[in-house]
Design an enzyme around this catalytic site. Structure first.
Site, PDB file in Angstrom:
ATOM      1  N   LYS A 293       0.886  -1.155   0.000  1.00 50.73           N
ATOM      2  CA  LYS A 293       0.000   0.000   0.000  1.00 50.73           C
ATOM      3  C   LYS A 293       0.932   1.215   0.000  1.00 50.73           C
ATOM      4  O   LYS A 293       1.611   1.494   0.990  1.00 50.73           O
ATOM      5  CB  LYS A 293      -0.900  -0.034   1.233  1.00 50.73           C
ATOM      6  CG  LYS A 293      -2.070   0.969   1.243  1.00 50.73           C
ATOM      7  CD  LYS A 293      -1.636   2.369   1.199  1.00 50.73           C
ATOM      8  CE  LYS A 293      -2.703   3.371   1.527  1.00 50.73           C
ATOM      9  NZ  LYS A 293      -2.066   4.681   1.806  1.00 50.73           N
TER      10      LYS A 293
ATOM     11  N   GLU B 234       4.946  -1.068  13.518  1.00 51.74           N
ATOM     12  CA  GLU B 234       5.759  -0.125  14.282  1.00 51.74           C
ATOM     13  C   GLU B 234       4.937   1.154  14.388  1.00 51.74           C
ATOM     14  O   GLU B 234       4.658   1.797  13.375  1.00 51.74           O
ATOM     15  CB  GLU B 234       7.083   0.138  13.572  1.00 51.74           C
ATOM     16  CG  GLU B 234       7.977   1.112  14.309  1.00 51.74           C
ATOM     17  CD  GLU B 234       9.155   1.574  13.474  1.00 51.74           C
ATOM     18  OE1 GLU B 234       9.476   2.776  13.545  1.00 51.74           O
ATOM     19  OE2 GLU B 234       9.728   0.755  12.735  1.00 51.74           O
TER      20      GLU B 234
ATOM     21  N   CYS C  30      11.828   7.751  13.529  1.00 50.23           N
ATOM     22  CA  CYS C  30      11.057   7.043  14.553  1.00 50.23           C
ATOM     23  C   CYS C  30      11.868   6.840  15.825  1.00 50.23           C
ATOM     24  O   CYS C  30      11.297   6.564  16.884  1.00 50.23           O
ATOM     25  CB  CYS C  30      10.574   5.704  14.014  1.00 50.23           C
ATOM     26  SG  CYS C  30      11.892   4.690  13.316  1.00 50.23           S
TER      27      CYS C  30
END
Length: 509
Positions: free
Chosen positions: A166, A245, A282
């Site tokens: 996606k 995550e 992140c």
């Protein structure tokens, strides 16, 4: 109703550049998943699989100039950063090819019958097989390494699973280009295009996780989006593994002795880590526990000087920019929160880095200050000043799971004196990677790497970086008292494939 167009957008101006594709309908998602399902057999041969991964890396490198230019136009991350990220992606593909060649990931274990055991052991032969079609949801902040040909895709393909990606709406044109390159690599080895599907659109992402032929999913993104998909994966008639995550604060503890020993260096290092990539990592340190007093003051001064000298930057899209500006403003409005360098809007399309300070005791109890314990995506961090070690421990005890946790110790403390071991023991339950005297930004692709952590950092105990990421996309199966002629080659006594294995309780290589 006509399908919605998918546009490439320039984050430096907020303007649409070109129409790249259209959002996939439910029927198109179904066709893409079925094409991937039909391609499974083409990945069965490990030699072909490894060669395909290496060819994909070669072709991505050959297309570097075009890919980096397209990526920069959609992300504003800059050619230097993107060139390095593409190199990392190609290295990762080759690393998984080597893992496929070696074969240890199959985890072959053979037990011959043993009537003397209690209870008796029959002939048992165990190894791991691919799960099936894997859905991969691309990340915004790593358009190569956590996207179409990134770690989730590379590890899933290495395990023998076709993939449907996606695409992230922040880099749709780059996603199309990368998918085309990987498919060209597949064609060279007789692997059909369907082995790597690509769909665009929010609704397509929902249809993908619900499709009955999807066997597992990988996601990198927000807690809200990841949790919605995680719940959808669990609510299916046949639930599937979801490796997400979702978010991380990445706490840092600086001891008083460390601050006294090298305040300037720690402050400068923190500034570089929290502003790297405009704070869009992140593993950005989002909460830093610093002692009160002169040593801590020196660290804050060093951080102030370094952040003040850092230029404004462009975030990946204007939605993120709006969220960042609103988020830092809401945090700065809390009583007793100060802004030595005020983060916020830098210009019409940019943001300025900064940081907040707050007494640590404000974070030790549940209340309005919990906002400071939530990730704020962008170039900002929270410096919590603690009066004594117990105050810092109380804050740590309130934190959810994280990808990383860091402690900065003095030279003496690294030699086993002081509270070093005690702090490490406090940090270990919080994170998947614990650092001493370093900074968490930068996740090496290595066999020993673990990029994951307790929820909400990730939804599983697995890693999305490093060789063991392949384990997410496989399941064990055991054959019992099966005639040799019917066994897969991987499980035969004569080991025709030369695999590492455990044979009658002895490790063979």
């Amino acid at each position: 109703m006509a399908a919605a167009p998918v546009w490439s957008v320039d984050p430096r101006t907020g303007k649409q550049r070109e129409q790249v594709a259209v959002e996939a309908t439910a029927q198109e998602v179904d066709a893409t998943v079925r094409a991937a399902h039909d391609a499974r057999g083409a990945l069965a041969d490990r030699t072909v699989r490894a060669a395909f991964l290496r060819t994909a890396a070669d072709k991505l490198e050959a297309a570097k100039d075009q890919l980096v230019e397209a990526g920069d136009a959609e992300t504003a991350l800059g050619p230097v950063r993107l060139t390095g990220e593409l190199a990392r992606t190609c290295y990762q593909l080759r690393a998984f090819a080597a893992i496929v060649d070696e074969g240890a990931f199959l985890d072959v274990v053979i037990n011959h019958p043993d009537d003397t055991a209690t209870p008796p052991i029959p002939d048992l032969r165990r190894y791991k097989v691919p799960l099936g079609v894997v859905a991969v949801y691309s990340a915004s902040n790593f358009p190569f390494a956590f996207s179409v040909a990134g770690g989730d895709t590379a590890s899933a393909l290495a395990a023998g699973n076709p993939v449907v990606v996606k695409a992230h709406p922040d880099h749709p044109a780059l996603s199309e280009l990368v998918a085309a390159v990987v498919r060209r690599a597949a064609a060279e080895h007789g692997i059909p295009d369907g082995v790597l599907g690509l769909v665009h659109g929010f609704e397509a992402g929902i249809e993908l996780i619900k499709h009955p032929l999807i066997a597992a999913a990988g996601f990198t993104g927000s807690i809200r989006g990841g949790r919605a998909l995680f719940d959808a994966a669990a609510a299916r008639p046949v639930p599937i593994p979801f490796h997400g995550e979702l978010g991380s604060l990445n706490p840092v503890v600086v001891t008083e002795a460390a601050a006294a020993e090298r305040a300037e260096a720690i402050g400068t290092g923190l500034a570089g880590s929290m502003t790297l990539g405009v704070g869009q990592f992140c593993v950005k340190p989002g909460l830093v526990l610093v002692p009160s007093g002169a040593a801590g003051d020196g660290l804050v001064k060093s951080l102030t000087d370094a952040v003040s000298d850092t230029d404004s930057g462009v975030l990946l899209d204007h939605r993120m920019r709006d969220n960042f500006i609103a988020g830092v403003a809401e945090r700065a409005e809390l009583a007793d929160v100060e802004t030595p360098v005020t983060p916020g809007a830098g210009g019409e399309h940019t943001v300025s880095p900064g940081f907040l300070t707050v007494p640590a005791d404000k974070l030790a109890q549940e209340g309005a200050y919990d906002l400071l314990l939530e990730e704020c995506f962008g170039p900002v961090t929270v410096v919590a000043r603690y009066a004594d070690p117990s105050e810092a421990s109380k804050v740590l005890s309130r934190l959810p799971g994280n990808l990383t946790a860091t402690v900065h110790l003095s030279t003496e403390e690294t030699e086993g004196k002081g509270r070093g071991a005690e702090i490490l023991a406090e940090l270990t339950p919080l994170a998947g990677r614990v650092l001493v005297n370093g900074w968490p930004t930068g996740v090496a692709v290595a066999a020993a790497q673990h990029h994951g952590g307790p929820y909400p950092a990730t939804t599983s105990t697995s890693t999305s970086v490093g060789g063991t990421a392949i384990e997410r996309w496989m399941r064990p199966v055991v054959y019992q008292t099966t005639p040799e002629a019917l066994l897969p080659q991987e499980l035969r006594d004569d080991n025709p494939l030369g695999l590492p294995r455990r044979f009658n309780n002895h490790l063979e290589r």
